[in-house]
Design a protein around this motif. Sequence first.
Motif, PDB file in Angstrom:
ATOM      1  N   THR A  36       0.968  -1.369   0.073  1.00 49.56           N
ATOM      2  CA  THR A  36      -0.047   0.125   0.337  1.00 49.56           C
ATOM      3  C   THR A  36       0.979   1.362  -0.093  1.00 49.56           C
ATOM      4  O   THR A  36       1.924   0.957   0.327  1.00 49.56           O
ATOM      5  CB  THR A  36      -0.986  -0.156   1.069  1.00 49.56           C
ATOM      6  N   ASP A  37      -0.431   2.231  -0.030  1.00 51.74           N
ATOM      7  CA  ASP A  37       1.056   3.790  -0.211  1.00 51.74           C
ATOM      8  C   ASP A  37       2.362   3.714  -1.010  1.00 51.74           C
ATOM      9  O   ASP A  37       3.131   4.183  -0.590  1.00 51.74           O
ATOM     10  CB  ASP A  37       1.705   4.054   0.901  1.00 51.74           C
ATOM     11  N   VAL A  38       2.516   2.979  -2.590  1.00 52.41           N
ATOM     12  CA  VAL A  38       3.114   3.139  -3.311  1.00 52.41           C
ATOM     13  C   VAL A  38       3.245   4.397  -3.936  1.00 52.41           C
ATOM     14  O   VAL A  38       1.771   4.476  -4.604  1.00 52.41           O
ATOM     15  CB  VAL A  38       3.196   2.127  -4.325  1.00 52.41           C
ATOM     16  N   PRO A  39       3.601   5.259  -4.148  1.00 54.81           N
ATOM     17  CA  PRO A  39       3.820   6.373  -4.540  1.00 54.81           C
ATOM     18  C   PRO A  39       3.556   6.882  -5.955  1.00 54.81           C
ATOM     19  O   PRO A  39       3.845   5.680  -6.778  1.00 54.81           O
ATOM     20  CB  PRO A  39       5.388   7.409  -4.306  1.00 54.81           C
ATOM     21  N   ASP A  40       3.008   7.305  -6.860  1.00 49.45           N
ATOM     22  CA  ASP A  40       2.871   7.082  -8.067  1.00 49.45           C
ATOM     23  C   ASP A  40       3.992   8.632  -8.023  1.00 49.45           C
ATOM     24  O   ASP A  40       4.100   8.592 -10.335  1.00 49.45           O
ATOM     25  CB  ASP A  40       1.382   7.882  -8.347  1.00 49.45           C
ATOM     26  N   HIS A  41       4.695   8.876  -7.965  1.00 51.21           N
ATOM     27  CA  HIS A  41       5.494   9.540  -8.509  1.00 51.21           C
ATOM     28  C   HIS A  41       6.652  10.328  -7.656  1.00 51.21           C
ATOM     29  O   HIS A  41       6.596  10.530  -6.834  1.00 51.21           O
ATOM     30  CB  HIS A  41       5.331  11.112  -9.084  1.00 51.21           C
ATOM     31  N   VAL A  42       8.132   9.622  -8.110  1.00 53.15           N
ATOM     32  CA  VAL A  42       8.669  10.253  -7.340  1.00 53.15           C
ATOM     33  C   VAL A  42      10.028  10.883  -8.026  1.00 53.15           C
ATOM     34  O   VAL A  42      10.828  10.645  -9.234  1.00 53.15           O
ATOM     35  CB  VAL A  42       9.812   8.497  -7.086  1.00 53.15           C
ATOM     36  N   GLU A  43       9.886  12.029  -6.986  1.00 51.82           N
ATOM     37  CA  GLU A  43      11.446  13.301  -8.244  1.00 51.82           C
ATOM     38  C   GLU A  43      12.636  12.970  -7.514  1.00 51.82           C
ATOM     39  O   GLU A  43      13.017  12.916  -6.536  1.00 51.82           O
ATOM     40  CB  GLU A  43      10.223  14.336  -7.867  1.00 51.82           C
ATOM     41  N   LEU A  44      13.489  13.207  -8.215  1.00 60.53           N
ATOM     42  CA  LEU A  44      14.962  12.779  -7.869  1.00 60.53           C
ATOM     43  C   LEU A  44      15.226  13.873  -8.511  1.00 60.53           C
ATOM     44  O   LEU A  44      15.268  14.912  -9.238  1.00 60.53           O
ATOM     45  CB  LEU A  44      15.805  11.663  -9.125  1.00 60.53           C
ATOM     46  N   PRO A  45      16.858  14.135  -7.330  1.00 63.19           N
ATOM     47  CA  PRO A  45      17.435  15.873  -7.475  1.00 63.19           C
ATOM     48  C   PRO A  45      18.078  16.040  -8.686  1.00 63.19           C
ATOM     49  O   PRO A  45      18.513  15.450  -9.111  1.00 63.19           O
ATOM     50  CB  PRO A  45      17.884  15.699  -6.006  1.00 63.19           C
ATOM     51  N   THR A  46      18.254  17.542  -8.895  1.00 65.05           N
ATOM     52  CA  THR A  46      18.897  17.733 -10.067  1.00 65.05           C
ATOM     53  C   THR A  46      20.159  18.745  -8.997  1.00 65.05           C
ATOM     54  O   THR A  46      19.416  19.631  -8.343  1.00 65.05           O
ATOM     55  CB  THR A  46      18.918  19.028 -10.994  1.00 65.05           C
ATOM     56  N   HIS A  47      21.609  18.376  -9.988  1.00 63.11           N
ATOM     57  CA  HIS A  47      22.137  20.148  -9.518  1.00 63.11           C
ATOM     58  C   HIS A  47      23.343  20.161 -10.738  1.00 63.11           C
ATOM     59  O   HIS A  47      23.423  19.452 -10.769  1.00 63.11           O
ATOM     60  CB  HIS A  47      22.934  19.743  -8.071  1.00 63.11           C
ATOM     61  N   LEU A  48      23.442  21.189 -10.512  1.00 56.91           N
ATOM     62  CA  LEU A  48      24.571  22.223 -11.152  1.00 56.91           C
ATOM     63  C   LEU A  48      26.131  21.701 -11.197  1.00 56.91           C
ATOM     64  O   LEU A  48      26.333  22.008  -9.762  1.00 56.91           O
ATOM     65  CB  LEU A  48      24.247  23.203 -11.749  1.00 56.91           C
ATOM     66  N   ILE A  49      26.562  21.416 -11.951  1.00 52.41           N
ATOM     67  CA  ILE A  49      28.143  20.681 -11.207  1.00 52.41           C
ATOM     68  C   ILE A  49      29.136  21.484 -12.833  1.00 52.41           C
ATOM     69  O   ILE A  49      28.903  21.843 -13.525  1.00 52.41           O
ATOM     70  CB  ILE A  49      28.027  19.992 -12.038  1.00 52.41           C
TER      71      ILE A  49
END
Lengths: 342, 342
Positions: free
Chosen positions: B312-325
Amino acid sequence: MAASIIDVARAVGVSPSTVSRALRGRDGVSDELRVRIIAVAADLGYTASRNASSLASGRTCSIGVLAPYVGRWFFGTVVDAAERVFSAAGYDLLLYNLGSVDSRKRFFAELPVRKRVDAILSLLIPTGDEAERLRSLGIPLAITVGGPRPGFTTVGIDDRAGAELATRHLVNLGHRRIGRIGTRPSAPLYWTTPDLRRRGYLDVLVDAGIPHDPDLEADGEYTVEGGERAMTRLLTAVRPPTAVFAESDEMAMGALRALRAHRLRVPEDIAIVGFDDHELADVVGLTTVAQPVAEHGTQAASLLLRLLRDDTDVPDHVELPTHLIVRNSTAPHRGSLHGDIE
Amino acid sequence: MAASIIDVARAVGVSPSTVSRALRGRDGVSDELRVRIIAVAADLGYTASRNASSLASGRTCSIGVLAPYVGRWFFGTVVDAAERVFSAAGYDLLLYNLGSVDSRKRFFAELPVRKRVDAILSLLIPTGDEAERLRSLGIPLAITVGGPRPGFTTVGIDDRAGAELATRHLVNLGHRRIGRIGTRPSAPLYWTTPDLRRRGYLDVLVDAGIPHDPDLEADGEYTVEGGERAMTRLLTAVRPPTAVFAESDEMAMGALRALRAHRLRVPEDIAIVGFDDHELADVVGLTTVAQPVAEHGTQAASLLLRLLRDDTDVPDHVELPTHLIVRNSTAPHRGSLHGDIE
DNA sequence: CGCACTTGCGCAAGCGTTTGCGTTCGGTTG
DNA sequence: CAACCGAACGCAAACGCTTGCGCAAGTGCG
């Protein structure tokens, strides 16, 4: 629920066997009936269950592919090329990533492909035991790396000659202290032909009358990081090399990074030659020994298909060509008078 | 011939059903009997036929993975990561390379995965019709690119914000003529979220009060060659850009190649920022917007497994982070006085 | 016109598992 | 001590297809 062959049979008013024959192009079905069956099947959106059909027929219409690491350019490219051939022939591709010791052990212990694939394409070199396990499956087997091997169809390059190409290029540029970074069969999971590239390197040194200096060899993983570490080690030698042969482009790129970190210029301070002709070798200006990577996959896949078709005269080894591509990472040795006389 | 469950049953002197239950950890078998069965099975080298077992149980223990091109670093890396998760959970991975229009059409027309996989992981963005077909399979579906989508579990990044990061970096360096190379949804097989990276780019321009110049945008394939061609096109503009945002690192590398061909220096003559943090971005010193690529695969695979477990409670969207290198491919605009004030 | 073939199709037996249900049996219960 | 119950195991029916064989009708031949 998805339509089964029985639904189609009922809809047309024939037996399931006739539907099966009609759909798979077997004869024993009149043309008129066949087109009707095909139409109804399409209408119902019927697709035969591969599981059921392989259970019944013994053919699975899928190929197992064993790769050490799909993320690596070389393997990704080979898998990609092979997949095209397989899928065009109606075969599915079961991918097994056997990069870690664990996964590899488990795979060969359980052999989950048993009864699941019609053939196996291995992008890694099985050990003796592993090879034995594979042969016990009694299906066609192909390997895309390393030389000929009994019981396997192989496609590969002449690693030794390729390495000679690279090393001779450096010799011809006047280099005498020529390093090598690569992999030795020490690791449990090494995947290249034992020592062949190294042998080529050594051959040329002997040929050129250059004494071998063990300090000029460094081994590591076939990755950017592995190459970086190996190069770093070479740089700490008492007398570092003026040129380096890296056994893969990824290692060569790692070497490039190490050199930049040490503020050394390429090719002025150190010349580098790689192996593979990586997609990005061109971008970084890497001199390298090119091999037709995708061709490995295409050829191996085609050979397997021929084996599955019981073709005769299927060669058990195909050798692909290599050639040197000179870019900007190599230049004549400073203080050396002769240029590249190749 | 390989041993079947019946052979094991006979050897132990029990019924096949008991063997099945014993081997799969179901209860209804005494501990003593179970160990005996397991021993005999191991002895006989018995492995259950997946085909038969999925036919009978309805579960296939395999996952279908749809990729546009495994050879490309991004996809190879994602597939690799996903495979690790799947195989650890006992699932096999059926790979479908849907790079060409043909193969893609055929796949969605025939849906060969029907009854063959328990879930699907798509690395490509399905069109409306394609999505409909997939949903008709009635199995868990995940996509690793693009934003949230009804009926699918998605994992991705904020493409728009990432693009803003890149563009703002260039603005902060004093650039005003900022080009963009990427892909527009015009192509039939584009795979990135329609226009999101472009939107980010445009947003920042507006924000910085820089008028939009259509001549500074060039589209092509998400490949080195595509980037090279696009960059070449930009260079032929009346007033070429002083900085370019490439929507992928591979395109950026292509741009680098084009610039070298034109004898332009990076970053002195033109600054380049890419997107992805390709394995080799570091080697070529490319400034880029990093995203955790392998994490796409890991996360998506884990989510699918949870779905298969009926968590149960499986998220339907996961957002991953970005960053500038920031690396060496970007520098303050010459003639501009202010540096990067980020 | 009878014969031996060929063609077109149905029957039914698998293929190797899983699983709902039934049976047996030793061990509680009231 | 009878009635009951759960544990441990066997039976047999799927699962959805393939295929060898059998049979009927149609074809060609002498």
